[in-house]
Design a protein around this motif. Sequence first.
Motif, PDB file in Angstrom:
ATOM      1  N   TRP A  29     -58.450 -13.799  29.007  1.00 19.64           N
ATOM      2  CA  TRP A  29     -57.084 -14.091  29.453  1.00 19.64           C
ATOM      3  C   TRP A  29     -56.577 -12.984  30.375  1.00 19.64           C
ATOM      4  CZ3 TRP A  29     -53.442 -17.705  29.773  1.00 19.64           C
ATOM      5  CH2 TRP A  29     -52.089 -17.385  29.725  1.00 19.64           C
ATOM      6  N   LEU A  33     -55.733 -13.332  34.371  1.00 15.18           N
ATOM      7  CA  LEU A  33     -54.400 -12.995  34.866  1.00 15.18           C
ATOM      8  C   LEU A  33     -54.447 -11.889  35.913  1.00 15.18           C
ATOM      9  CD1 LEU A  33     -52.329 -13.093  31.549  1.00 15.18           C
ATOM     10  CD2 LEU A  33     -52.394 -14.811  33.364  1.00 15.18           C
ATOM     11  N   LEU A 134     -44.324 -17.660  26.679  1.00 15.40           N
ATOM     12  CA  LEU A 134     -44.851 -16.519  27.422  1.00 15.40           C
ATOM     13  C   LEU A 134     -43.732 -15.704  28.063  1.00 15.40           C
ATOM     14  CD1 LEU A 134     -47.876 -18.249  29.189  1.00 15.40           C
ATOM     15  CD2 LEU A 134     -47.911 -16.874  27.099  1.00 15.40           C
ATOM     16  N   ASP A 142     -41.797 -20.099  30.792  1.00 10.81           N
ATOM     17  CA  ASP A 142     -43.253 -20.206  30.908  1.00 10.81           C
ATOM     18  C   ASP A 142     -43.808 -20.313  29.497  1.00 10.81           C
ATOM     19  OD1 ASP A 142     -43.051 -19.864  33.654  1.00 10.81           O
ATOM     20  OD2 ASP A 142     -43.424 -17.711  33.569  1.00 10.81           O
ATOM     21  N   TRP A 171     -49.463 -12.052  29.693  1.00  7.19           N
ATOM     22  CA  TRP A 171     -48.705 -12.748  30.745  1.00  7.19           C
ATOM     23  C   TRP A 171     -47.719 -11.807  31.431  1.00  7.19           C
ATOM     24  CZ3 TRP A 171     -49.440 -17.000  33.364  1.00  7.19           C
ATOM     25  CH2 TRP A 171     -48.381 -17.622  34.038  1.00  7.19           C
ATOM     26  N   ARG A 174     -49.436  -9.915  34.268  1.00  2.00           N
ATOM     27  CA  ARG A 174     -50.236 -10.715  35.200  1.00  2.00           C
ATOM     28  C   ARG A 174     -50.101 -10.205  36.627  1.00  2.00           C
ATOM     29  NH1 ARG A 174     -45.579 -13.274  34.051  1.00  2.00           N
ATOM     30  NH2 ARG A 174     -44.390 -14.265  35.717  1.00  2.00           N
TER      31      ARG A 174
END
Length: 273
Positions: A29, A33, A134, A142, A171, A174
């Motif tokens: 993840w 990102l 998120l 989000d 997140w 990111r």
Amino acid sequence: MPDPCPPARQPDDDLSFRIAESFALINDWHAALGGQGRLDRVLALLRRQTGARRVVLLRIQGERVQCLAEAGEARTAPAAALARHLLRTGGTSPGPGRLWQLSDMRGDPGFAASSAATTIAQSAGLHELCLIVLDCTKNGLDMIALDFDRDPDLHPQLPLTLIAQALAEGWARRMPGLAAAMAPGPAPGATPPRQPHPDSADILGSDNPCGLSRAEQRVCRLLLRGDKAAQIATALNLRVATVRSHLRSIYAKSGTDGQVALIALNRGASARS
């Protein structure tokens, strides 16, 4: 002669296996990102690890719902309806990492009488719906929506709330512009990124055709000189990782795929001026 039937995995072994899977998921993840992987493949891992039928990364802004990435056929209406209901009735905006579950709402009379309940009831085969927040701001929400046709496949000692927190933390870090790049169209009221025409792209011109930030302009100036990431980091007293993040943003905004193409584009503009 070896036993053809391996012994069943013991509970402790299962927990260790799931923890290892979760670490791998979070690592992938973070990589995606940062622009080093595909988010749909990470969502597919999350789908497999939880037993979800669908996993969708959504951005909700007013009445607009954007599917940014998905694993399984995207079905956004139930998730959007539940999220809007909870935002309306929850009082305050939820923090990143918050987990909303349809099963927690089923006994609420206010929910049973809502339009969200009607939308969800019309979704064939929907048994459970989990929403991982998120980010939630005045501009929108989000979230990751997990759609189940049965009970989630989770270990009692590794609840989804732990994974939700890790996903939200990733997140927040990111790559700049990632969500906008994934979105199928510009957000309502937003000015789309300016993409320079290949015949008129003075990247560091006074009109700033690529919409570079001041930090990106400083990095771009050295990049156009031919410096590499490590040299730029030293010259600007930045971390190499920070420089690389700026580089990805510069390439995305200029419509180029690397330093050579960026230099060629800028030289072409300089030759015509």
